[in-house]
Design an enzyme around this catalytic site. Structure first.
Site, PDB file in Angstrom:
ATOM      1  CG  ASN A   1       8.613  80.141 -19.978  1.00  0.00           C
ATOM      2  OD1 ASN A   1       8.695  80.300 -18.764  1.00  0.00           O
ATOM      3  ND2 ASN A   1       9.541  79.512 -20.679  1.00  0.00           N
TER       4      ASN A   1
ATOM      5  CD1 TRP B   1       9.787  85.287 -10.059  1.00  0.00           C
ATOM      6  CD2 TRP B   1      11.456  86.755 -10.331  1.00  0.00           C
ATOM      7  NE1 TRP B   1       9.280  86.399 -10.688  1.00  0.00           N
ATOM      8  CE2 TRP B   1      10.272  87.323 -10.855  1.00  0.00           C
ATOM      9  CE3 TRP B   1      12.631  87.498 -10.398  1.00  0.00           C
ATOM     10  CZ2 TRP B   1      10.239  88.575 -11.447  1.00  0.00           C
ATOM     11  CZ3 TRP B   1      12.600  88.756 -10.977  1.00  0.00           C
ATOM     12  CH2 TRP B   1      11.424  89.293 -11.499  1.00  0.00           C
TER      13      TRP B   1
ATOM     14  CD1 TRP C   1      10.954  72.431 -17.752  1.00  0.00           C
ATOM     15  CD2 TRP C   1      12.018  73.091 -15.889  1.00  0.00           C
ATOM     16  NE1 TRP C   1      12.274  72.657 -18.065  1.00  0.00           N
ATOM     17  CE2 TRP C   1      12.947  73.062 -16.943  1.00  0.00           C
ATOM     18  CE3 TRP C   1      12.452  73.478 -14.615  1.00  0.00           C
ATOM     19  CZ2 TRP C   1      14.291  73.404 -16.774  1.00  0.00           C
ATOM     20  CZ3 TRP C   1      13.786  73.814 -14.452  1.00  0.00           C
ATOM     21  CH2 TRP C   1      14.687  73.781 -15.509  1.00  0.00           C
TER      22      TRP C   1
ATOM     23  CD  GLU D   1       8.551  73.827 -20.767  1.00  0.00           C
ATOM     24  OE1 GLU D   1       8.545  74.607 -19.806  1.00  0.00           O
ATOM     25  OE2 GLU D   1       9.594  73.524 -21.379  1.00  0.00           O
TER      26      GLU D   1
ATOM     27  CD1 TRP E   1      17.120  86.796  -5.652  1.00  0.00           C
ATOM     28  CD2 TRP E   1      15.164  85.729  -5.460  1.00  0.00           C
ATOM     29  NE1 TRP E   1      17.220  85.930  -4.585  1.00  0.00           N
ATOM     30  CE2 TRP E   1      16.038  85.260  -4.446  1.00  0.00           C
ATOM     31  CE3 TRP E   1      13.876  85.198  -5.532  1.00  0.00           C
ATOM     32  CZ2 TRP E   1      15.651  84.288  -3.506  1.00  0.00           C
ATOM     33  CZ3 TRP E   1      13.502  84.235  -4.608  1.00  0.00           C
ATOM     34  CH2 TRP E   1      14.380  83.798  -3.603  1.00  0.00           C
TER      35      TRP E   1
ATOM     36  CD1 TRP F   1      19.672  91.308  -2.763  1.00  0.00           C
ATOM     37  CD2 TRP F   1      20.038  91.290  -4.968  1.00  0.00           C
ATOM     38  NE1 TRP F   1      19.806  89.991  -3.164  1.00  0.00           N
ATOM     39  CE2 TRP F   1      20.024  89.953  -4.505  1.00  0.00           C
ATOM     40  CE3 TRP F   1      20.251  91.521  -6.324  1.00  0.00           C
ATOM     41  CZ2 TRP F   1      20.218  88.857  -5.342  1.00  0.00           C
ATOM     42  CZ3 TRP F   1      20.434  90.433  -7.167  1.00  0.00           C
ATOM     43  CH2 TRP F   1      20.419  89.127  -6.670  1.00  0.00           C
TER      44      TRP F   1
HETATM   45  P1  FAD Z   1       2.981  76.047 -21.580  1.00  0.00           P
HETATM   46  O1  FAD Z   1       4.241  76.429 -22.260  1.00  0.00           O
HETATM   47  O2  FAD Z   1       1.866  75.580 -22.421  1.00  0.00           O
HETATM   48  O3  FAD Z   1       3.365  74.926 -20.503  1.00  0.00           O
HETATM   49  C1  FAD Z   1       2.399  73.995 -20.004  1.00  0.00           C
HETATM   50  C2  FAD Z   1       2.347  74.016 -18.496  1.00  0.00           C
HETATM   51  O4  FAD Z   1       3.579  73.569 -17.945  1.00  0.00           O
HETATM   52  C3  FAD Z   1       2.120  75.392 -17.912  1.00  0.00           C
HETATM   53  O5  FAD Z   1       0.750  75.718 -17.924  1.00  0.00           O
HETATM   54  C4  FAD Z   1       2.695  75.235 -16.515  1.00  0.00           C
HETATM   55  O6  FAD Z   1       1.772  74.625 -15.651  1.00  0.00           O
HETATM   56  C5  FAD Z   1       3.850  74.281 -16.742  1.00  0.00           C
HETATM   57  N1  FAD Z   1       5.103  75.022 -16.939  1.00  0.00           N
HETATM   58  C6  FAD Z   1       5.584  75.505 -18.097  1.00  0.00           C
HETATM   59  N2  FAD Z   1       6.791  76.069 -17.909  1.00  0.00           N
HETATM   60  C7  FAD Z   1       7.076  75.933 -16.600  1.00  0.00           C
HETATM   61  C8  FAD Z   1       8.182  76.310 -15.788  1.00  0.00           C
HETATM   62  N3  FAD Z   1       9.260  76.935 -16.291  1.00  0.00           N
HETATM   63  N4  FAD Z   1       8.127  76.031 -14.475  1.00  0.00           N
HETATM   64  C9  FAD Z   1       7.058  75.382 -13.935  1.00  0.00           C
HETATM   65  N5  FAD Z   1       5.993  75.004 -14.659  1.00  0.00           N
HETATM   66  C10 FAD Z   1       5.996  75.270 -15.973  1.00  0.00           C
HETATM   67  N6  FAD Z   1       4.202  79.315 -14.041  1.00  0.00           N
HETATM   68  C11 FAD Z   1       3.095  79.272 -13.290  1.00  0.00           C
HETATM   69  O7  FAD Z   1       2.239  78.409 -13.503  1.00  0.00           O
HETATM   70  N7  FAD Z   1       2.900  80.174 -12.280  1.00  0.00           N
HETATM   71  C12 FAD Z   1       3.811  81.150 -11.991  1.00  0.00           C
HETATM   72  O8  FAD Z   1       3.603  81.935 -11.061  1.00  0.00           O
HETATM   73  C13 FAD Z   1       4.980  81.224 -12.795  1.00  0.00           C
HETATM   74  N8  FAD Z   1       5.902  82.191 -12.588  1.00  0.00           N
HETATM   75  C14 FAD Z   1       7.053  82.224 -13.369  1.00  0.00           C
HETATM   76  C15 FAD Z   1       8.021  83.200 -13.109  1.00  0.00           C
HETATM   77  C16 FAD Z   1       9.192  83.253 -13.869  1.00  0.00           C
HETATM   78  C17 FAD Z   1      10.239  84.314 -13.564  1.00  0.00           C
HETATM   79  C18 FAD Z   1       9.390  82.311 -14.892  1.00  0.00           C
HETATM   80  C19 FAD Z   1      10.652  82.354 -15.720  1.00  0.00           C
HETATM   81  C20 FAD Z   1       8.440  81.339 -15.150  1.00  0.00           C
HETATM   82  C21 FAD Z   1       7.264  81.276 -14.396  1.00  0.00           C
HETATM   83  N9  FAD Z   1       6.260  80.295 -14.639  1.00  0.00           N
HETATM   84  C22 FAD Z   1       5.149  80.260 -13.842  1.00  0.00           C
HETATM   85  C23 FAD Z   1       6.478  79.252 -15.647  1.00  0.00           C
HETATM   86  C24 FAD Z   1       5.932  79.553 -17.062  1.00  0.00           C
HETATM   87  O9  FAD Z   1       6.373  80.804 -17.488  1.00  0.00           O
HETATM   88  C25 FAD Z   1       4.417  79.485 -17.131  1.00  0.00           C
HETATM   89  O10 FAD Z   1       3.955  78.282 -16.558  1.00  0.00           O
HETATM   90  C26 FAD Z   1       3.916  79.543 -18.580  1.00  0.00           C
HETATM   91  O11 FAD Z   1       4.362  80.701 -19.217  1.00  0.00           O
HETATM   92  C27 FAD Z   1       2.400  79.462 -18.598  1.00  0.00           C
HETATM   93  O12 FAD Z   1       1.912  79.518 -19.909  1.00  0.00           O
HETATM   94  P2  FAD Z   1       1.307  78.229 -20.630  1.00  0.00           P
HETATM   95  O13 FAD Z   1       0.261  77.627 -19.785  1.00  0.00           O
HETATM   96  O14 FAD Z   1       0.917  78.637 -21.987  1.00  0.00           O
HETATM   97  O15 FAD Z   1       2.575  77.271 -20.644  1.00  0.00           O
END
Ligand code: FAD
Length: 473
Positions: free
Chosen positions: A343, A384, A279, A276, A361, A308
């Site tokens: 997420n 997005w 990502w 993650e 979007w 849209w």
């Molecule tokens: P964990 O699951 O513990 O992941 C650890 C870290 O990995 C996160 O804190 C984050 O920094 C990174 N990460 C995890 N998943 C992703 C991902 N898909 N893309 C990029 N980095 C990721 N994340 C944001 O930090 N800011 C946003 O504005 C944001 N907007 C999102 C919008 C959409 C539509 C989607 C589908 C995802 C988005 N995410 C965003 C990614 C992800 O949903 C969040 O990082 C995550 O839910 C944060 O919770 P956590 O710290 O417990 O994540």
């Protein structure tokens, strides 16, 4: 000599590359500066919750720096452009010889930094920037033809190979300097819409962030592969706000996990979480390779032709959590309340807006930024565009989430839904995802909206819209 550390999205003293470099010369007079730019933040849709979190974390950094004899100066400006003038004036007044800062990768930020360097260069200030907010610098992980990967999995594989060749090291917090400790002066509140965030959920400052990381890296990281998709559980790290604001670095995350699980890079259970973080890197590297992503452009060009729908009533229902689809509504209310959304739910709600309501979007992207405490352009845009099938490594446009079955899969007993939708308290588990069906059968009245669209019909309409856009290519 005077060294200035320009703090922005790096509100920590541990493993801060710019701060560390500024302090290397033990005789240098080291000072720090943070400039608030509320008008710019508004333009970037920064949420009031994030602004409040930044302010609270800034107070923590100020104290930590003061303890080490480094004064944090604060200036309120409006825009990035104003901040360049303020920075130049500050450097002149303080007789700054060298400026140290950590890169930001969004286009306006990069433009600001280029202009600031030009101005300071003329004034004889030496500037040094650092790739601090990433594990590996943008452009350093490329495919065979020396271009940025467009698909995540090969990027991740190449990324891990790079890490296995040599890990990016963490640097320590600076030692106390002459004159330490210093007294501090309160930093006034930002001139920004007031935001409240839950300090128990997101305690500001790096001490709290490191504590959460240490806890998560022990057992929860091993349970993550099984539990990460269940929003009723507290099974993800919830570190996103710290990573988004630079209160924590991804190197700290990587090393902490490796400390607990030395095989974490070798496809162990702990790797799922590290992936993650990759990502996160992927989307940041993409912003640098494709700056048009910062300018509201879809990555897949033909998708700009999708027609849209403008439907304020639908958009408002989505924002308010009143679409009649329980998992979508509970998720939207979670974000409103916490400034954070799980997420899996970000994927479900984004898909719903785009594929069920056929709303652009970019409207959803903007609304998320306005609400999220962890709002981050790269990750939000990436998420997005993924959900809208307009992005690099997107779900194909014909793969459309069914919001009801998503709810059944990931919140089977409705524990999460019930938490945010008290109006469904009486609906039994087996019917929680289709409460109106139950209400009708049992002649009950529900204080909950009927579904605003029919998923099957909406799906067909969206497929048609994408097909028309694609075939017009
Ligand atoms: P964990 O699951 O513990 O992941 C650890 C870290 O990995 C996160 O804190 C984050 O920094 C990174 N990460 C995890 N998943 C992703 C991902 N898909 N893309 C990029 N980095 C990721 N994340 C944001 O930090 N800011 C946003 O504005 C944001 N907007 C999102 C919008 C959409 C539509 C989607 C589908 C995802 C988005 N995410 C965003 C990614 C992800 O949903 C969040 O990082 C995550 O839910 C944060 O919770 P956590 O710290 O417990 O994540």
């Amino acid at each position: 000599t005077t060294h200035l550390v320009w703090l922005r999205n790096d509100l920590r003293i541990n493993d801060n590359l710019a701060l560390h470099a500024a302090c290397r010369d033990s005789k240098a007079n080291v000072i720090a500066l943070f400039m608030a730019t509320p008008e710019q933040w508004q333009q970037h849709e920064m949420s009031p919750k994030q602004a409040a979190f930044i302010h609270a974390s800034l107070l923590e950094v100020q104290d930590a720096l003061a303890e080490r004899g480094i004064r944090l100066h604060y200036q309120a400006c409006n825009t990035f452009s104003d901040s360049i003038d303020a920075l130049a004036a500050f450097c002149e007044k303080q007789k700054v010889d060298q400026l140290f800062y950590n890169y930001q990768y969004e286009v306006n930020e990069r433009q600001r930094d280029a202009e600031a360097e030009k101005r300071l260069d003329k004034a004889g200030v030496i500037c040094q920037g650092f790739d601090d907010s990433l594990l590996l610098a943008p452009g350093s992980v490329q495919s065979g033809d020396r271009s940025m990967y467009k698909v995540f999995t090969p990027f991740s594989k190449a990324f891990v190979r790079r890490l296995q060749q040599g890990l990016p090291e963490c640097v320590p917090a600076p030692k106390a300097r002459e004159g330490a400790p210093l007294k501090t002066q309160a930093i006034p509140a930002f001139d920004y819409p007031k935001g409240e965030f839950d300090r128990d959920l997101f305690p500001p400052g790096e001490t709290a962030a490191l504590k959460r990381l240490r806890h998560f890296a022990k057992q929860p990281v091993l349970d993550y592969p099984d539990k990460r998709d269940l929003p009723a559980l507290d099974a993800t790290s919830r570190l996103s706000v710290y990573l988004a604001t630079g209160v924590l670095s991804p190197r700290q995350c990587l090393h902490r996990v490796l400390h607990e699980h030395p095989d974490a890079l070798d496809n162990s259970r702990a790797f799922t979480w590290l992936n993650e973080l990759i990502w996160r890197e992927f989307y940041r590297h993409l912003l640098v390779a494709y700056p048009s992503l910062c300018r509201h452009k879809p990555f897949v060009d033909w998708t700009h032709r999708v027609e849209w729908q403008r439907n304020e009533a639908h958009f408002d229902a989505w924002k308010a959590g009143k679409t009649g689809f329980p998992i979508v509504d509970a998720a939207m209310r979670q974000m409103k309340e916490m400034g954070w959304m799980h997420n899996r739910l970000r994927m479900i709600t984004a898909s719903f807006l785009v594929k069920d309501l056929l709303i652009d979007w970019r409207e959803g992207e903007r609304y998320f930024m306005q609400q999220l405490i962890d709002g981050d352009l790269a990750a939000n845009n990436g998420g997005w565009q993924w959900a809208a099938s307009t992005g690099t490594d997107a779900a194909p446009y014909f793969r459309i989430f069914n919001p009801t079955t998503q709810g059944e899969r990931f919140d089977p007993q409705g524990d999460f839904i019930r938490h945010y939708l008290p109006e469904l308290a009486d609906v039994p588990d087996s019917d929680i995802h289709q409460p109106h069906r139950w209400a009708e059968k049992h002649h009950k009245k529900l204080d909950y909206p009927a579904p605003i669209v029919d998923h099957k019909a909406a799906r067909k309409k969206t497929l048609d819209a994408f097909e028309r856009a694609k075939s017009a290519a």
